[in-house]
Motif scaffolding. Structure first.
Motif, short mmCIF file in Angstrom:
data_model
loop_
_atom_site.label_atom_id
_atom_site.label_comp_id
_atom_site.label_asym_id
_atom_site.label_seq_id
_atom_site.Cartn_x
_atom_site.Cartn_y
_atom_site.Cartn_z
N GLU A 9 -6.54 -0.69 -10.96
CA GLU A 9 -5.32 0.01 -11.37
C GLU A 9 -5.00 1.04 -10.29
OE1 GLU A 9 -3.19 -0.39 -13.89
OE2 GLU A 9 -4.33 -2.04 -14.78
N LEU A 10 -3.84 0.90 -9.70
CA LEU A 10 -3.38 1.87 -8.72
C LEU A 10 -2.51 2.90 -9.44
CD1 LEU A 10 -2.42 -0.63 -5.88
CD2 LEU A 10 -4.62 0.52 -6.27
N SER A 11 -2.05 3.89 -8.74
CA SER A 11 -1.23 4.92 -9.38
C SER A 11 0.12 4.39 -9.83
CB SER A 11 -1.02 6.10 -8.42
OG SER A 11 -0.23 5.70 -7.31
N PHE A 12 0.53 3.22 -9.31
CA PHE A 12 1.87 2.72 -9.59
C PHE A 12 1.91 1.24 -9.99
CE2 PHE A 12 0.84 2.01 -5.24
CZ PHE A 12 1.46 0.83 -4.88
N THR A 13 0.79 0.54 -9.96
CA THR A 13 0.76 -0.89 -10.29
C THR A 13 -0.68 -1.37 -10.35
OG1 THR A 13 1.77 -3.03 -9.76
CG2 THR A 13 0.86 -1.78 -7.92
N GLY A 33 1.60 -5.84 -7.65
CA GLY A 33 2.94 -5.28 -7.55
C GLY A 33 3.86 -5.83 -8.62
N ASP A 34 5.16 -5.70 -8.37
CA ASP A 34 6.18 -6.14 -9.32
C ASP A 34 6.36 -7.64 -9.36
OD1 ASP A 34 6.73 -3.47 -9.87
OD2 ASP A 34 8.35 -3.38 -8.40
N SER A 35 6.18 -8.29 -8.22
CA SER A 35 6.40 -9.73 -8.17
C SER A 35 5.37 -10.39 -7.25
CB SER A 35 7.83 -10.06 -7.71
OG SER A 35 8.12 -9.42 -6.49
N PRO A 36 4.19 -10.71 -7.80
CA PRO A 36 3.17 -11.39 -7.00
C PRO A 36 3.75 -12.70 -6.45
CG PRO A 36 2.28 -10.68 -9.10
CD PRO A 36 3.75 -10.48 -9.17
N HIS A 37 3.27 -13.10 -5.29
CA HIS A 37 3.82 -14.27 -4.61
C HIS A 37 2.84 -14.75 -3.55
CE1 HIS A 37 4.73 -10.77 -2.15
NE2 HIS A 37 4.74 -11.59 -1.12
N ILE A 38 3.17 -15.81 -2.86
CA ILE A 38 2.40 -16.23 -1.70
C ILE A 38 3.21 -15.86 -0.47
CG2 ILE A 38 1.45 -18.19 -0.41
CD1 ILE A 38 0.92 -19.53 -3.12
N PHE A 95 1.69 -9.17 -2.21
CA PHE A 95 1.86 -7.94 -2.98
C PHE A 95 3.28 -7.46 -2.72
CE2 PHE A 95 1.87 -3.47 -3.75
CZ PHE A 95 0.94 -3.26 -4.76
N HIS A 96 4.03 -7.22 -3.77
CA HIS A 96 5.40 -6.73 -3.57
C HIS A 96 5.74 -5.66 -4.60
CE1 HIS A 96 9.57 -6.68 -2.34
NE2 HIS A 96 9.86 -6.56 -3.63
N LYS A 97 6.29 -4.57 -4.10
CA LYS A 97 6.77 -3.47 -4.94
C LYS A 97 8.07 -2.98 -4.33
CE LYS A 97 6.51 0.19 -7.72
NZ LYS A 97 7.26 0.08 -8.94
N ASP A 98 9.16 -3.13 -5.06
CA ASP A 98 10.44 -2.63 -4.57
C ASP A 98 10.35 -1.14 -4.29
OD1 ASP A 98 11.80 -5.06 -4.66
OD2 ASP A 98 12.52 -4.74 -6.71
N GLU A 102 5.30 4.91 1.93
CA GLU A 102 4.18 4.86 2.88
C GLU A 102 2.87 5.24 2.20
OE1 GLU A 102 4.01 3.81 6.09
OE2 GLU A 102 6.10 3.19 5.91
N GLU A 103 2.92 6.22 1.33
CA GLU A 103 1.72 6.65 0.61
C GLU A 103 1.19 5.53 -0.30
OE1 GLU A 103 0.86 9.77 -2.92
OE2 GLU A 103 1.71 10.67 -1.10
N GLN A 104 2.08 4.83 -0.96
CA GLN A 104 1.67 3.72 -1.82
C GLN A 104 1.11 2.57 -1.00
OE1 GLN A 104 5.47 3.33 -3.81
NE2 GLN A 104 4.68 4.30 -5.68
N ILE A 105 1.67 2.31 0.18
CA ILE A 105 1.12 1.27 1.07
C ILE A 105 -0.31 1.62 1.44
CG2 ILE A 105 1.29 0.25 3.38
CD1 ILE A 105 4.38 0.47 3.06
N ARG A 106 -0.54 2.88 1.80
CA ARG A 106 -1.90 3.31 2.14
C ARG A 106 -2.84 3.17 0.95
NH1 ARG A 106 1.04 7.01 5.06
NH2 ARG A 106 0.87 8.63 3.48
#
Length: 117
Positions: A9-13, A33-38, A95-98, A102-106
């Motif tokens: 569990e991350l702070s946002f997803t 993230g919001d929409s897992p994908h390949i 991993f996708h999050k609209d 930068e902080e969330q990427i880290r």
């Protein structure tokens, strides 16, 4: 065939990595993230370390879906696992999050690095 799932569990997803052992090799599936994908597939092969220290390193081949930025995550997982297990490893995922910051990427990168230890 052995399977193991690690969720974080991350702070946002949520981030999930599924490990499947196939013979002595591994398939890893990363999603979150919001929409897992390949978005990327990485094939990593173990090899002697280039530092010539008696350890194993790995070499990877990467296939990216145009416009996706999942290579860092999948490559990191595949290369670390290949060297640690002396096995062929394929890592697929996305991993996708609209509007990701930068902080969330880290945060995602750090979580992936910790999940493979």
């Amino acid at each position: 065939m052995e399977e193991k799932v690690i969720e974080r569990e991350l702070s946002f997803t949520k981030l999930t990595i599924k490990f499947t052992k196939i013979g002595k090799d591994y398939h890893m599936l990363l999603q979150g993230g919001d929409s897992p994908h390949i978005g990327c597939t990485v094939l990593a092969l173990p090899r002697p370390s280039l530092k010539r220290n008696g350890r194993l390193g790995s070499t990877a081949s990467v296939i990216n879906v145009t416009g996706h930025k999942d290579e860092y995550l999948c490559r990191y997982l595949a290369e670390k696992m290949a060297a640690a297990q002396n096995a062929v490893v394929v890592c697929t995922g996305g991993f996708h999050k609209d509007g990701i910051t930068e902080e969330q990427i880290r945060e995602v990168q750090q979580a992936v690095e910790e999940m493979i230890l």
